[in-house]
Design an enzyme around this catalytic site. Structure first.
Site, short mmCIF file in Angstrom:
data_model
loop_
_atom_site.label_atom_id
_atom_site.label_comp_id
_atom_site.label_asym_id
_atom_site.label_seq_id
_atom_site.Cartn_x
_atom_site.Cartn_y
_atom_site.Cartn_z
CG ASN A 297 -4.79 5.12 19.64
OD1 ASN A 297 -5.48 5.02 18.54
ND2 ASN A 297 -5.03 5.29 20.15
CD GLU A 298 -2.70 10.71 18.99
OE1 GLU A 298 -1.88 10.54 20.07
OE2 GLU A 298 -3.12 10.57 17.91
CD GLN B 284 -2.68 1.13 2.92
OE1 GLN B 284 -2.89 -0.32 2.93
NE2 GLN B 284 -3.38 1.91 2.89
N GLY B 285 0.90 2.23 -1.29
CA GLY B 285 1.66 3.10 -1.00
C GLY B 285 0.33 4.57 -0.64
CB SER C 272 2.16 7.33 5.35
OG SER C 272 1.04 7.27 5.31
CD GLU D 74 -5.89 0.29 7.06
OE1 GLU D 74 -4.89 -0.92 7.20
OE2 GLU D 74 -5.95 1.26 6.72
#
Length: 404
Positions: free
Chosen positions: A390-391, A128-129, A131, A248
């Site tokens: 999480n944020e 998966q590209g 980030s 996901e």
């Protein structure tokens, strides 16, 4: 929400259990138990994939018209839960659960015919590209540029992707790229399928704190993507990414795997001394910690079942998937901390040789569980980062669930 299984679903559960008892190899279970990373190595994962493919159960989340089982949401949940409780490895999620739904939902007939069978056969192994350096949580700021050729037949990709899981094994990558820098940043992104085995694509390993080679940085220098390998229209990438990320975060059930791992910890605790002449499993503080984690896992399962109930009615998973991702990430870290504490000093070993299974595995100190404990604990620090921090999840929950 009725959580009782119908007689038909109970019969299906019994069929899955019988299949797992007869066909899940012991060495695959052991390999999965000895893997500290989120994804097991391809030799373990692909072997299990092939067994399921031969049974016709590999694409259990796909609709029948796409080559899947066509199972109901309840059947899919039963299958995932029974696999987790049997100790089966995670499937190759990047191909089966992430890019495949994008292809069979938004792809052309030609794209479906080309790629879906190759995912099932294992011929294509995907990474998966998404980030990039500087574009992680703020994914819309990505800068990897795709320039359309003058004749309109292909794009040239220039930029890099980071934290790319199993890119060193993959022959294909699905990627978000910027095809227009003049519009709103979300509107200028497209979704493309990249051949990793071409000039202009290079992969640099990134070793984790645990010493695992699971993630990488991928460099793209004039890499070619034919226009027919773009999914959807130019500028559709953000819409497709949101669809993929919702799958996901909410397309799997996390609680059964957490339940299985907690059960393994409890079994080992029955044999571990508490330092006062007794067994750790009988220590009051230890039992309180285990009970707290178990209650968290049970609460997560209820939320997952609630989402399952909505999906069974034909509704999308919705933003509640962010709550599942947040809770599952924290519980994963809680379980792995319990494991480290369980084994004491033996749980602090951190052998950088890999893998921990097979004939050439490094010798374990005390036990296999102790050998993998620290590596798994360090690896799971990433749970609260990957797939949306999480944020980020808390922000989504605040806006879309709580209406803040």
């Amino acid at each position: 929400m009725d959580i009782e299984l119908s007689p038909e679903d109970q019969a299906f559960r019994d069929e899955v259990r019988a299949f797992l008892a007869a066909n899940l190899p012991r060495e695959v279970i052991d390999g999965a138990a000895s893997s500290p990373t989120v994804f097991v190595e391809p030799d373990i994962g692909q072997r299990w994939n092939a067994i399921l493919a031969a049974k016709g159960w590999l694409a259990y989340q796909w609709p029948k018209e796409a080559g899947g089982t066509g199972w109901s949401p309840v059947q899919r949940y039963i299958f995932e839960k029974e696999c987790a409780l049997a100790g089966a490895p995670n499937l190759t999620v990047l191909g089966l659960k992430l890019v495949a739904p994008v292809i069979y939902t938004f792809g052309t007939p030609e794209q479906k015919a080309k790629y879906l069978p190759r995912i099932l056969s294992g011929e294509d192994y995907w990474c998966q590209g998404f980030s990039e350096p500087g574009s992680g949580s703020d994914l819309a700021s990505l800068q990897c540029r795709a320039t359309l050729s003058e004749d309109g037949t292909h794009y040239k990709l220039n930029g890099s992707k980071i934290w790319t899981t199993h890119a060193h094994w993959a022959n294909r990558m699905f990627a978000l790229v910027r095809t227009d820098a003049t519009v709103k940043k979300q509107a200028g992104i497209s979704f493309v399928l990249v051949d990793m085995n071409q000039p202009g694509v290079s992969v640099r390993p990134l070793l984790t704190l645990a010493g695992d080679h699971e993630v990488n940085q991928v460099f793209l220098e004039d890499a070619i993507v034919p226009v027919e390998d773009r999914i959807g229209e130019e500028g559709d990438g953000w819409k497709l990414a949101k669809f993929l990320l919702e799958n996901e975060r909410g397309g799997s059930c996390h609680s059964p795997k957490l339940e299985y791992d907690l059960g393994q910890i409890e079994k080992d605790a029955a044999a571990e001394p508490d330092g006062r002449g007794g067994r750790l499993a009988d220590d009051a503080d230890w039992k309180r910690r285990v009970a707290k984690v178990r209650l968290g896992i049970q609460s997560l399962e209820m939320i997952e079942l609630k989402i399952l109930s909505e999906v069974a009615k034909g509704r999308p998973p919705g933003p509640q998937t962010s709550l599942c991702k947040l809770l599952a990430s924290n519980l994963r870290q809680d379980v792995d901390l319990l494991a480290v504490d369980l084994y004491g000093t033996a749980g602090l070993q951190l052998d950088f040789a890999r893998p921990f299974y097979g004939d050439n595995a490094p010798a374990a100190i005390h036990s296999r569980g102790a050998q993998v404990a620290s590596a798994r604990y360090l690896n799971s620090r990433a749970w609260t980062i990957f797939g949306g921090t999480n944020e980020v999840q808390a922000g989504i929950i605040a806006r879309t669930v709580l209406g803040l």
